[in-house]
Design a protein around this motif. Structure first.
Motif, mmCIF file in Angstrom:
data_model
loop_
_atom_site.group_PDB
_atom_site.id
_atom_site.type_symbol
_atom_site.label_atom_id
_atom_site.label_comp_id
_atom_site.label_asym_id
_atom_site.label_seq_id
_atom_site.Cartn_x
_atom_site.Cartn_y
_atom_site.Cartn_z
ATOM 1 N N GLU A 19 0.795 -1.224 0.000
ATOM 2 C CA GLU A 19 0.000 0.000 0.000
ATOM 3 C C GLU A 19 0.828 1.275 0.000
ATOM 4 O O GLU A 19 0.295 2.347 0.239
ATOM 5 C CB GLU A 19 -0.913 0.011 1.216
ATOM 6 N N VAL A 20 2.097 1.184 -0.246
ATOM 7 C CA VAL A 20 2.949 2.359 -0.230
ATOM 8 C C VAL A 20 2.527 3.321 -1.332
ATOM 9 O O VAL A 20 2.453 2.951 -2.501
ATOM 10 C CB VAL A 20 4.437 1.958 -0.403
ATOM 11 N N GLY A 21 2.175 4.531 -0.967
ATOM 12 C CA GLY A 21 1.800 5.556 -1.931
ATOM 13 C C GLY A 21 0.396 5.429 -2.487
ATOM 14 O O GLY A 21 0.035 6.156 -3.402
ATOM 15 N N VAL A 22 -0.415 4.511 -1.963
ATOM 16 C CA VAL A 22 -1.780 4.326 -2.457
ATOM 17 C C VAL A 22 -2.739 5.037 -1.508
ATOM 18 O O VAL A 22 -2.775 4.749 -0.321
ATOM 19 C CB VAL A 22 -2.147 2.824 -2.551
ATOM 20 N N SER A 23 -3.503 5.979 -2.045
ATOM 21 C CA SER A 23 -4.490 6.668 -1.213
ATOM 22 C C SER A 23 -5.751 5.827 -1.122
ATOM 23 O O SER A 23 -5.932 4.859 -1.865
ATOM 24 C CB SER A 23 -4.784 8.053 -1.779
ATOM 25 N N ARG A 24 -6.635 6.212 -0.191
ATOM 26 C CA ARG A 24 -7.861 5.450 0.035
ATOM 27 C C ARG A 24 -9.062 6.371 0.085
ATOM 28 O O ARG A 24 -8.948 7.548 0.396
ATOM 29 C CB ARG A 24 -7.797 4.714 1.370
ATOM 30 N N ALA A 25 -10.211 5.782 -0.190
ATOM 31 C CA ALA A 25 -11.501 6.448 -0.007
ATOM 32 C C ALA A 25 -12.429 5.409 0.600
ATOM 33 O O ALA A 25 -12.600 4.328 0.036
ATOM 34 C CB ALA A 25 -12.053 6.971 -1.325
ATOM 35 N N CYS A 26 -12.989 5.707 1.747
ATOM 36 C CA CYS A 26 -13.871 4.771 2.473
ATOM 37 C C CYS A 26 -13.160 3.455 2.765
ATOM 38 O O CYS A 26 -13.757 2.388 2.703
ATOM 39 C CB CYS A 26 -15.154 4.516 1.696
ATOM 40 N N GLY A 27 -11.867 3.505 3.036
ATOM 41 C CA GLY A 27 -11.106 2.305 3.329
ATOM 42 C C GLY A 27 -10.746 1.487 2.115
ATOM 43 O O GLY A 27 -10.115 0.449 2.214
ATOM 44 N N CYS A 28 -11.132 1.954 0.948
ATOM 45 C CA CYS A 28 -10.879 1.239 -0.300
ATOM 46 C C CYS A 28 -9.646 1.851 -0.984
ATOM 47 O O CYS A 28 -9.597 3.059 -1.199
ATOM 48 C CB CYS A 28 -12.106 1.366 -1.198
ATOM 49 N N PRO A 29 -8.657 1.029 -1.314
ATOM 50 C CA PRO A 29 -7.478 1.577 -1.972
ATOM 51 C C PRO A 29 -7.804 2.063 -3.388
ATOM 52 O O PRO A 29 -8.569 1.429 -4.113
ATOM 53 C CB PRO A 29 -6.502 0.404 -2.012
ATOM 54 N N LEU A 30 -7.257 3.205 -3.741
ATOM 55 C CA LEU A 30 -7.431 3.751 -5.091
ATOM 56 C C LEU A 30 -6.305 3.206 -5.962
ATOM 57 O O LEU A 30 -5.330 3.882 -6.261
ATOM 58 C CB LEU A 30 -7.432 5.278 -5.054
#
Length: 143
Positions: A10-21
Motif C-alpha cells: 500500500e505504499v503511496g496508495v491513497s484510500r476512499a472509504c477504506g478502499c485503496p485507489l
C-alpha cells in the motif's frame, strides 16, 4: 482455496472509504491512477478469480485490496444476473449500460451491499471520491 489480491503493498496508495485507489487500465477519468495496459489491475484479478471465489462463503481478508476484490466479485455477479434474460447482444448491452447508470451507494448509505466491511466516509468529499472510484471500476468491468 480463496484467491486473494496481489495488491497488498500500500505504499503511496491513497484510500476512499477504506478502499485503496489502485491503478486501473481505463480511459475513463476518475480518482484512481492510470495503469499500464500490459499490467494486471484489480479488475483483471476480479474477473480472473471470479469463478473460484464465488463458491466460498467465507473470505479471510488479508489486505484492503481484498475488500475491493469482494466488492468487485459482487458487482460481476450483479452484472451477470442482469444479463440472464437477455437474448441478444443489443439487449445485453442495454442492460449493462443501464446498470452503469444506476447510482452507486457508498458505505453508510442504504443499498450498500456490505455494511461494516468498509469504514464510513469521514467527509462528503471522501464519499464522492469513493463513489467515483466504484463507478469507474464498474465501467471497467462492463467493457
Amino acid at each position: 482455496m480463496v484467491y486473494h489480491s496481489s495488491f497488498v503493498d500500500e505504499v503511496g496508495v491513497s484510500r476512499a472509504c477504506g478502499c485503496p485507489l489502485l491503478p486501473l487500465k481505463s480511459h475513463i477519468k476518475g480518482p484512481a491512477p492510470v495503469s499500464d495496459q500490459d499490467r494486471t489491475d484489480i479488475v483483471d484479478e476480479a474477473i480472473t478469480f471470479f469463478r473460484a471465489n464465488v463458491f466460498f462463503r467465507n473470505f479471510d481478508i488479508k489486505s484492503p485490496a481484498d475488500k475491493l476484490l469482494i466488492y468487485l466479485t459482487f458487482y460481476i455477479n450483479v452484472a451477470l444476473k442482469r444479463l440472464e434474460g437477455c437474448r441478444t447482444l443489443a439487449e445485453g448491452t442495454k442492460a449493462i449500460i443501464n446498470l452503469g447508470l444506476e447510482k452507486v451507494p457508498v458505505p453508510g448509505e442504504s443499498g450498500f451491499p456490505f455494511p461494516g466491511l468498509f469504514p464510513l466516509p469521514q467527509s462528503h468529499k471522501e464519499a464522492d471520491t469513493g463513489r467515483n472510484k466504484w463507478e469507474v471500476i464498474e465501467r471497467c468491468i462492463q467493457t
